[in-house]
Enzyme design. Structure first.
Site, mmCIF file in Angstrom:
data_model
loop_
_atom_site.group_PDB
_atom_site.id
_atom_site.type_symbol
_atom_site.label_atom_id
_atom_site.label_comp_id
_atom_site.label_asym_id
_atom_site.label_seq_id
_atom_site.Cartn_x
_atom_site.Cartn_y
_atom_site.Cartn_z
ATOM 1 N N HIS A 153 45.033 -20.719 -57.399
ATOM 2 C CA HIS A 153 43.950 -21.702 -57.426
ATOM 3 C C HIS A 153 43.752 -22.331 -56.063
ATOM 4 O O HIS A 153 42.631 -22.630 -55.660
ATOM 5 C CB HIS A 153 44.253 -22.768 -58.469
ATOM 6 C CG HIS A 153 44.599 -22.168 -59.792
ATOM 7 N ND1 HIS A 153 45.345 -22.785 -60.740
ATOM 8 C CD2 HIS A 153 44.292 -20.951 -60.284
ATOM 9 C CE1 HIS A 153 45.502 -21.990 -61.768
ATOM 10 N NE2 HIS A 153 44.883 -20.871 -61.513
ATOM 11 N N CYS A 199 27.862 -8.448 -56.901
ATOM 12 C CA CYS A 199 28.432 -9.740 -56.497
ATOM 13 C C CYS A 199 29.934 -9.714 -56.239
ATOM 14 O O CYS A 199 30.563 -10.752 -56.206
ATOM 15 C CB CYS A 199 28.099 -10.817 -57.529
ATOM 16 S SG CYS A 199 28.843 -10.533 -59.133
HETATM 17 C C1 PEP Z 1 34.092 -9.130 -59.671
HETATM 18 O O1 PEP Z 1 34.921 -8.691 -60.467
HETATM 19 O O2 PEP Z 1 33.614 -8.464 -58.735
HETATM 20 C C2 PEP Z 1 33.592 -10.508 -59.793
HETATM 21 C C3 PEP Z 1 32.605 -10.935 -59.043
HETATM 22 O O3 PEP Z 1 34.259 -11.328 -60.644
HETATM 23 P P1 PEP Z 1 35.679 -11.987 -60.310
HETATM 24 O O4 PEP Z 1 36.017 -11.657 -58.877
HETATM 25 O O5 PEP Z 1 35.537 -13.447 -60.528
HETATM 26 O O6 PEP Z 1 36.551 -11.292 -61.289
#
Ligand code: PEP
Ligand code: MG
Length: 745
Positions: A362, A675
Site C-alpha cells: 500500500h 490501462c
Molecule cells: C491491470 O491489470 O492492468 C490493471 C490496470 O489493473 P490492476 O493493475 O489494478 O490489477
C-alpha cells in the site's frame, strides 16, 4: 547461574565500561578488550575479527595469537569457522576445532596449538559487524555460562562500534555512518531525488550499556514494562474493529510474555543496563526474523521488535519526537511504513527508501499516486543512515547513494538536470492534443485512485481518468468505508474532473490487494483465486453499497463504471444486473439517477478475448488491464521479481493477441482502451497505437513522455516495422522498433 560466574561477568562488563570511558585510540581499545576478555574467561586467546567489506573479515585485535597477524589475516565470508559464524550469525562451540567441518588453519596466526574454539557473531539489530573468538589449548566445550558471558561482550562491542569507540588514530574501524554507501534495492516508483535523510523512526541510542545496580535496573525495566502494558491496553480499549482487536490481543500477550521479561532480567543480573538488555533481546529477535520463512512467526517477531522499540523509548526518554527539524528536501527512510502515515507526510517528501515493502504494497501505491521516487528492499538503510545525511535516490534503477562522493553527485545531478529539461518540454505540449505524425488522434487518459491524484488531472494534460482504482480508498483505511463517505468522495472526484470522463472500476481486491480489515484467504494461488468481480458477485453486499455510492455521487451527472477481471459472459451480465437493480432501487427511493450510464468490463484474462460476438455488442466499452492480461498470457506472476520482467510486452505473440482484440472490437464498434502500466511506457504505448489502440490510460507522469514521442511517429510506418519483424519470425518486435526510432533522430 553460579554466583561466582555472575560476578565475573559483571566484573568483566565493568572493566569494559572503564575501557570505553578512557580516552584511548580505537585500536588500543580493541587490544584492551581482547586482553580483558581472555583474562577474565581464563582462555589463552581472544580475537576480534571485523568486516572490512561486505565479504571480507579481518583480524583486528588479538590476545594470544601472533601480533604480526593483526590486520594481515583475512578471510572471506563463510571461510573457516570464523567466516562461518559471520555468515550464519550462529555460535560455534567446538572442543576440537581442527576436526570441525569447515575448519581452516591460518598459519600466520600460530593458532595450531589451540583445540577449543568459541565464536560469537558481533551484530547489532540484525547488522553483522564481525566475530568474537576465544580459543584455548585444553580440548573442552565452553559452558553455557561462558557462552553467555562472551555473547554479552560481543553485544557491548557492537554498541561501542555504533558509538564510534574504535575510531581514531591507528583506527581499527572506519568511523561508522560517514563513508559513502551504495545500496541496491528494487524500483518502487521511478524518478530521481536528491535530499537529506529523514528517519521515520529515529534510532534510539543506548549510551549506558553496563550497570552496577541490578536491582535498580530491574526496577526501571519493570516500570517501563508496566507503562508499555498500559499503553497497549489503551490501544485495545479504543479499537472498535474485531480484526484489529485480535491483532492487538496478540500484541498484548507479547508485552506480558514471561519468557521475554525473564530473559531481559537475566541479562540485567549479568551486568547489563535495562536498555541494553532490551536491545540484546531485540537483536536476537531480528536475527531470527531474518531467517524465519514462516509468515506467522515473522509477524510475531515483528511485534516483538516493535514492543522493544517502545520499551527503549520509554527507558531512554528518546521519543519519536526528537525535536529535530525535518531537513530541507526530506527523503524518508524507514523499515516499512503504512499508507496512512505516508499520506500524512504527503507531498513534502522528495523521495522514499524502505528496507522492506513490496512493489504491490500500500505504501508503494501511495508513493506512486504522489509520484515520489521510491526504492524498496534497500537492505541495511535504517541502520546505516542518520538523520540529515545527504542521500540520492534513483527510483529508475532501484539504487540509493548514501553520503555520495563528488563523482556520484556530479553524475546524478546531470541525470536530474536532463529530467528537468524533459519535464519542461512536456509541460509545453500539455494543452496540445495528441496527434501522431500520420494524423491519428490518440486519447491519453490517466489512472488514479486517491484524492491525492486529482490535481494531476490538470497538471498532466490528461483527457480524463481511464481507470479509477476504487480499492485504493478501501486499502488505505483501517476499516470498511461507509456508503455516505464513499458517495462524498466519488462526488469530489467528479467535481474535480469538471465533466471529463472518469471510469470508476468497482472494487478489485484479492490477490496482492488485501484489505487490512478483512480476513485474508489462505489460497494456494491468490492471483488465480477469489478476487475482484468473483468476490463482488459472491458477496454482493459491498458491491451494492459501492454502486449505490457511485449513483448518489453522480447526482444525475453522466456516470461510467467498469467491472474488473471479467473472465466470462455471465459474470458481466450478473454484475450489470446488480447495477440495474441498484438503479431501480434509487429511482424508487426518489434519488436522481445519472442522465447517461456506461457500463464496461476490463479484459484481463485471455478467455474474454474469445467471448461470443454478442458480448462485444452489448458491453458499452472494454478496457484491457494489461498488467493482469500479460501475467496470464505468459503465466508469469506480476508480483514475482524473478519472472515479472522475463517476457516482453513487444513479444510478437502478445502484440498479435492484443491486435486480435482490437480487430474484434472494431467489428462491433466497441470502444476499447488499454490501462495497464505498459500504456505509460513510451515505446510500448507507440506499438499499442500502431496495432490499433486509440485510447491509453497511464500514470499521470507518463502522459508527457508518451505524447512527446507519439507526436513524432507515423503509425503506419511503425506498423510496417512490426509486421516485418513478425514475418521474419522475430521473437520480439523491440529491436526492430528501437532501430526504427533511432532513425527518426
Ligand atoms: C491491470 O491489470 O492492468 C490493471 C490496470 O489493473 P490492476 O493493475 O489494478 O490489477
Ligand atoms: Mg488488473
Amino acid at each position: 547461574m553460579p554466583d561466582g560466574l555472575e560476578s565475573e561477568s559483571r566484573k568483566l562488563l565493568r572493566r569494559l565500561r572503564d575501557t570505553m570511558a578512557e580516552d584511548a585510540a580505537g585500536q588500543a581499545r580493541l587490544d584492551k578488550i581482547t586482553h580483558l576478555t581472555a583474562d577474565s574467561m581464563g582462555t589463552e586467546v581472544c580475537s576480534i575479527y571485523l568486516f572490512r567489506d561486505d565479504n571480507t573479515l579481518e583480524l583486528c585485535a588479538t590476545e594470544g595469537l601472533k601480533a604480526e597477524a593483526v590486520h594481515k589475516t583475512r578471510m572471506k565470508l563463510g571461510e573457516g569457522l570464523v567466516g562461518r559464524v559471520a555468515r550464519t550469525g550462529r555460535i560455534i562451540n567446538a572442543a576440537d576445532a581442527p576436526s570441525f567441518a569447515g575448519f581452516r588453519y591460518m598459519p600466520e596466526t600460530g593458532e595450531e596449538i589451540y583445540s577449543s574454539f568459541l565464536g560469537i557473531p558481533i551484530q547489532r539489530l540484525g547488522e553483522k559487524l564481525g566475530v568474537l573468538v576465544v580459543q584455548s589449548r585444553q580440548a573442552r566445550e565452553f559452558t553455557s555460562d561462558e557462552v553467555y558471558a562472551l555473547e554479552v561482550v560481543a553485544m557491548v562491542l557492537a554498541e561501542m562500534a555504533e558509538l564510534g569507540a574504535f575510531v581514531g588514530e591507528g583506527a581499527a574501524l572506519a568511523a561508522r555512518h560517514t563513508e559513502p554507501r551504495l545500496l541496491r534495492g528494487t524500483m518502487g516508483q521511478e524518478g530521481a531525488a536528491e535530499g537529506h535523510v529523514w528517519l521515520h523512526e529515529p534510532r534510539v541510542v543506548v549510551t549506558n550499556l553496563v550497570a552496577d545496580d541490578p536491582a535498580r535496573e530491574k526496577e526501571r525495566l519493570d516500570e517501563a514494562v508496566q507503562s508499555l502494558q498500559v499503553s497497549v491496553d489503551d490501544l485495545l480499549a479504543s479499537a472498535q474493529d474485531p480484526e484489529q482487536r485480535a491483532v492487538l490481543e496478540a500484541y498484548r500477550m507479547f508485552a506480558s510474555s514471561k519468557g521475554w521479561l525473564r530473559r531481559m532480567e537475566e541479562d540485567i543480573e549479568r551486568g547489563l543496563s535495562a536498555e541494553s538488555a532490551v536491545e540484546k533481546q531485540q537483536s536476537l529477535a531480528r536475527a531470527r526474523m531474518s531467517q524465519a520463512t514462516d509468515a506467522y512467526l515473522r509477524e510475531r517477531l515483528q511485534d516483538l521488535d516493535d514492543l522493544s522499540n517502545r520499551l527503549l523509548r520509554l527507558l531512554t526518554g528518546q521519543g519519536n519526537e526528537t525535536g529535530a527539524e525535518m531537513p530541507p528536501d526530506p527523503i524518508l527512510v524507514a523499515r516499512n511504513i503504512g499508507p496512512g502515515e505516508l499520506l500524512d507526510y504527503g507531498r513534502s517528501l522528495k523521495g522514499i527508501v524502505l528496507e522492506e515493502g513490496s512493489v504491490g504494497s500500500h505504501a508503494a501505491i501511495v508513493a506512486r499516486a504522489l509520484a515520489i521516487p521510491l526504492v524498496i528492499h534497500a537492505g541495511g538503510i535504517t541502520t546505516e543512515a542518520l538523520n540529515g545525511d545527504h542521500i540520492m535516490v534513483d527510483g529508475d534503477q532501484g539504487v540509493v547513494h548514501l553520503r555520495p562522493d563528488e563523482t556520484v553527485v556530479g553524475a546524478f545531478r546531470d541525470k536530474m538536470a536532463m529530467q528537468t529539461k524533459a519535464l519542461e518540454r512536456y509541460a509545453s505540449i500539455r494543452e496540445t492534443a495528441c496527434v501522431t505524425a500520420c494524423g491519428s488522434r490518440i486519447h491519453l487518459n490517466m489512472n488514479a485512485g486517491l484524492m491525492a491524484d486529482l490535481p494531476s488531472l490538470e497538471s498532466s494534460g490528461a483527457e480524463g481518468v481511464g481507470l479509477f482504482r476504487t480499492e485504493l480508498q478501501f486499502l488505505v483505511r483501517n476499516q470498511m468505508p461507509k456508503r455516505t463517505e464513499l458517495a462524498a468522495l466519488y462526488a469530489r472526484v467528479l467535481d474535480a474532473a469538471h465533466g471529463k470522463r472518469v471510469n470508476f472500476r468497482t472494487l478489485d481486491i484479492g490477490s496482492d490487494k488485501v484489505l487490512p480489515y478483512m480476513k485474508p484467504n489462505d489460497e494456494p494461488n491468490p492471483a488465480l483465486g477469489w478476487r475482484a468481480i468473483r468476490v463482488g458477485l459472491d458477496r454482493p453486499g459491498v458491491m451494492r453499497m459501492q454502486l449505490q455510492a457511485l449513483l448518489r455521487a453522480a447526482q444525475g451527472r453522466p456516470l461510467t463504471v467498469m467491472f474488473p477481471f471479467i473472465a466470462q459472459l455471465d459474470e458481466f451480465y450478473a454484475a450489470r444486473a446488480e447495477m440495474d437493480k441498484t438503479i431501480a432501487r434509487e429511482r424508487r427511493l426518489g434519488h436522481p439517477v445519472p442522465e447517461k450510464i456506461e457500463i464496461g468490463a476490463m479484459l484481463e484474462t485471455p478467455s474474454l478475448a474469445y467471448a461470443p460476438r454478442r458480448f462485444f455488442e452489448e458491453v458499452d466499452f472494454l478496457s484491457i488491464g494489461g498488467n493482469d492480461l500479460k501475467q496470464f498470457f505468459y503465466a508469469a506472476d506480476r508480483e514475482n521479481e524473478r519472472v515479472r520482467r522475463r517476457y516482453d510486452t513487444l513479444n510478437c505473440c502478445f502484440l498479435t493477441f492484443v491486435e486480435e482484440i482490437v480487430t474484434r472490437c472494431a467489428q462491433t464498434d466497441t470502444p476499447l482502451s488499454f490501462c495497464g502500466e505498459d500504456a505509460g511506457r513510451p515505446i510500448e504505448a507507440l506499438c499499442l497505437a500502431a496495432i490499433g489502440l486509440r485510447t491509453l490510460s497511464m500514470r499521470p507522469a507518463s502522459i508527457g513522455p508518451v505524447k512527446h514521442l507519439m507526436m513524432r511517429v507515423d503509425l503506419a510506418d511503425l506498423k510496417a516495422v512490426i509486421d516485418a519483424a513478425r514475418d521474419k519470425g522475430a521473437q520480439s518486435a523491440r529491436p526492430a522498433v528501437i532501430e526504427y526510432l533511432r532513425g527518426l533522430d
